[in-house]
Write a protein that holds these residues in place. Structure first.
Motif, PDB file in Angstrom:
ATOM      1  N   ALA A   4       0.705  -1.176  -0.074  1.00  0.00           N
ATOM      2  CA  ALA A   4       0.072  -0.055  -0.119  1.00  0.00           C
ATOM      3  C   ALA A   4       1.047   1.157   0.117  1.00  0.00           C
ATOM      4  N   LEU A   5       0.361   2.235  -0.494  1.00  0.00           N
ATOM      5  CA  LEU A   5       1.223   3.506  -0.412  1.00  0.00           C
ATOM      6  C   LEU A   5       0.259   4.585   0.334  1.00  0.00           C
ATOM      7  N   TYR A   6       0.933   4.904   1.200  1.00  0.00           N
ATOM      8  CA  TYR A   6       0.328   5.778   2.296  1.00  0.00           C
ATOM      9  C   TYR A   6       1.119   7.172   2.693  1.00  0.00           C
ATOM     10  N   PHE A   7       0.225   8.217   3.362  1.00  0.00           N
ATOM     11  CA  PHE A   7       1.120   9.120   3.936  1.00  0.00           C
ATOM     12  C   PHE A   7       1.207   8.681   5.438  1.00  0.00           C
ATOM     13  N   THR A   8       2.372   8.897   5.942  1.00  0.00           N
ATOM     14  CA  THR A   8       2.330   8.652   7.560  1.00  0.00           C
ATOM     15  C   THR A   8       3.546   9.630   7.955  1.00  0.00           C
ATOM     16  N   PRO A  59      -4.276  -1.024  -0.506  1.00  0.00           N
ATOM     17  CA  PRO A  59      -3.541  -2.059  -0.650  1.00  0.00           C
ATOM     18  C   PRO A  59      -3.799  -2.940  -1.688  1.00  0.00           C
ATOM     19  N   PHE A  60      -3.134  -3.369  -2.434  1.00  0.00           N
ATOM     20  CA  PHE A  60      -3.117  -4.047  -3.529  1.00  0.00           C
ATOM     21  C   PHE A  60      -2.165  -5.237  -3.724  1.00  0.00           C
ATOM     22  N   LEU A 128      -8.082  -6.890  -9.533  1.00  0.00           N
ATOM     23  CA  LEU A 128      -9.031  -7.562  -8.258  1.00  0.00           C
ATOM     24  C   LEU A 128      -9.489  -8.713  -8.525  1.00  0.00           C
ATOM     25  N   THR A 129      -9.623  -9.633  -7.536  1.00  0.00           N
ATOM     26  CA  THR A 129     -10.225 -10.693  -7.882  1.00  0.00           C
ATOM     27  C   THR A 129     -11.705 -10.637  -7.789  1.00  0.00           C
ATOM     28  N   GLU A 130     -12.658 -11.732  -8.137  1.00  0.00           N
ATOM     29  CA  GLU A 130     -14.079 -11.598  -7.877  1.00  0.00           C
ATOM     30  C   GLU A 130     -14.617 -11.590  -6.240  1.00  0.00           C
ATOM     31  N   LYS A 131     -13.874 -12.298  -5.662  1.00  0.00           N
ATOM     32  CA  LYS A 131     -13.914 -12.104  -4.193  1.00  0.00           C
ATOM     33  C   LYS A 131     -13.552 -10.634  -3.711  1.00  0.00           C
ATOM     34  N   ASP A 132     -12.528 -10.084  -4.250  1.00  0.00           N
ATOM     35  CA  ASP A 132     -12.306  -8.682  -3.722  1.00  0.00           C
ATOM     36  C   ASP A 132     -13.549  -7.919  -4.253  1.00  0.00           C
ATOM     37  N   LEU A 133     -14.077  -7.945  -5.290  1.00  0.00           N
ATOM     38  CA  LEU A 133     -15.147  -7.238  -5.966  1.00  0.00           C
ATOM     39  C   LEU A 133     -16.355  -7.464  -5.077  1.00  0.00           C
ATOM     40  N   GLU A 134     -16.739  -8.684  -4.834  1.00  0.00           N
ATOM     41  CA  GLU A 134     -17.766  -8.815  -4.057  1.00  0.00           C
ATOM     42  C   GLU A 134     -17.837  -8.444  -2.626  1.00  0.00           C
ATOM     43  N   ARG A 135     -16.608  -8.550  -1.983  1.00  0.00           N
ATOM     44  CA  ARG A 135     -16.408  -7.758  -0.372  1.00  0.00           C
ATOM     45  C   ARG A 135     -16.644  -6.274  -0.525  1.00  0.00           C
ATOM     46  N   MET A 149     -13.878   1.464  -9.018  1.00  0.00           N
ATOM     47  CA  MET A 149     -13.266   0.125  -8.344  1.00  0.00           C
ATOM     48  C   MET A 149     -12.791  -0.646  -9.386  1.00  0.00           C
ATOM     49  N   CYS A 150     -13.631  -1.025 -10.228  1.00  0.00           N
ATOM     50  CA  CYS A 150     -13.305  -1.822 -11.508  1.00  0.00           C
ATOM     51  C   CYS A 150     -12.080  -1.438 -12.054  1.00  0.00           C
ATOM     52  N   GLU A 151     -11.955  -0.090 -12.368  1.00  0.00           N
ATOM     53  CA  GLU A 151     -10.806   0.560 -13.353  1.00  0.00           C
ATOM     54  C   GLU A 151      -9.609   0.641 -12.361  1.00  0.00           C
ATOM     55  N   TRP A 152      -9.666   0.974 -10.958  1.00  0.00           N
ATOM     56  CA  TRP A 152      -8.296   1.553 -10.522  1.00  0.00           C
ATOM     57  C   TRP A 152      -8.089   0.706  -9.315  1.00  0.00           C
ATOM     58  N   GLY A 153      -8.985  -0.240  -8.775  1.00  0.00           N
ATOM     59  CA  GLY A 153      -8.977  -1.140  -7.652  1.00  0.00           C
ATOM     60  C   GLY A 153      -9.246  -0.751  -6.307  1.00  0.00           C
ATOM     61  N   TYR A 154     -10.135   0.504  -6.445  1.00  0.00           N
ATOM     62  CA  TYR A 154     -10.431   1.241  -5.162  1.00  0.00           C
ATOM     63  C   TYR A 154     -11.517   2.216  -5.582  1.00  0.00           C
TER      64      TYR A 154
END
Length: 230
Positions: A4-8, A59-60, A128-135, A149-154
Motif C-alpha cells: 500500500a502507498l500511504y502518507f504517514t 492495499p493491492f 481485483l479478484t471476484e472475491k475482492d469485488l464482492e467484498r 473500483m473496477c478500473e483502479w482497484g479502489y
C-alpha cells in the motif's frame, strides 16, 4: 503479500508517537504498545492492524512481474520528482461511525498528489479478484464508485477521494460523543495545526491478516517556503 502507498509522518514525529500510543501499535518497528485485549481496543482493532496512515493508493496485490523491491525503487524515483506540501489545518472528523484526522478544508495539493500516486503506480497493481469485488460491493457503492473500483482497484479515488488518518473502527452510536471528547483531548496538539506531507510511505502486509508495516518512507522534494515581506 500486499503493498500500500500511504502518507504517514516520520517515525520520530510527535503525531506518529501519539497515534501509536492511541492505537496500541507502531508500524515502523512493529512494537505493541499494549496487548489488544481491553474493551477499548475493540474500537481501534482495524486501524491498529493497518498502522496510522492516510491512504493514497489502497492495499493491492502486486502484478505479475513486479516485486516489493521494484515498487520501493519506483517510489524513491517518484519522490525525487515531486514536491512536498502542507495541509493547512487538521481537524477531527466524524465519518459516519468512525473518527479520523482530516483536512479542515479542501486541499487541492493533496487531492492532486493522491491522484498522481494512483495513476503512476497502477502498473504495479494486480487486478481485483471476484472475491475482492464482492467484498467491496457490500459497502453499497454508488455507480461511479463501482466503476472507479473496477478500473483502479479502489472506489475512493479522484473525485471520490477523501483523505483521512483513521483513529477508530466503527463506534457504537451511544459512545460517539464520549469517544469524540477523548480523541479531542488525546490529539489536541495536532487539531487545528498544519500537516506537512513530506514523504510517500510503502507499507506491506506480509501475509493475509498480518499487521501492516512500514517498508520505506522516501522523502519528497522539500516544500517551497513562502517568503513574507514587511
Amino acid at each position: 503479500m500486499r503493498a500500500a502507498l500511504y502518507f504517514t509522518p516520520s517515525a520520530d514525529s510527535d503525531l506518529t508517537l501519539a497515534a501509536a500510543d492511541w492505537l496500541g501499535r507502531n508500524p515502523f518497528n512493529g512494537e505493541e504498545i499494549r496487548s489488544p485485549s481491553s474493551a477499548a481496543d475493540d474500537l481501534v482493532a482495524a486501524p491498529r492492524r493497518y498502522g496510522f496512515h492516510g491512504t493514497l493508493k489502497a492495499p493491492f496485490a502486486l502484478a505479475e512481474g513486479y516485486d516489493l523491491a521494484g515498487l520501493e525503487r519506483e517510489v524513491q524515483a517518484f519522490c525525487a520528482e515531486h514536491r512536498g506540501f502542507r495541509v493547512p489545518e487538521l481537524a477531527l472528523g466524524r465519518l459516519g461511525s468512525f473518527f479520523a484526522l482530516v483536512p479542515a478544508m479542501p486541499c487541492a495539493a493533496l487531492t492532486e498528489f493522491a491522484a498522481n500516486v494512483v495513476r503512476h503506480f497502477e502498473p504495479f497493481r494486480a487486478p481485483l479478484t471476484e472475491k475482492d469485488l464482492e467484498r467491496r460491493r457490500k459497502s453499497a457503492l454508488s455507480p461511479r464508485q463501482d466503476a472507479l473500483m473496477c478500473e483502479w482497484g479502489y472506489p475512493y479515488v479522484f473525485e471520490e477521494f477523501r483523505f483521512h488518518m483513521t483513529l477508530t473502527g466503527s463506534v457504537p452510536a451511544d459512545q460517539l460523543d464520549e469517544v469524540e471528547v477523548v480523541l479531542k483531548s488525546r490529539f489536541a496538539a495536532f487539531i487545528g495545526k498544519p500537516l506537512e506531507v513530506d514523504a510517500l510511505a510503502v507499507f506491506s502486509e506480509p501475509e493475509p491478516g498480518a499487521p501492516f508495516q512500514v517498508q520505506s518512507r522516501p522523502l519528497l522534494i522539500p516544500a517551497e517556503i513562502e517568503e513574507t515581506h514587511a
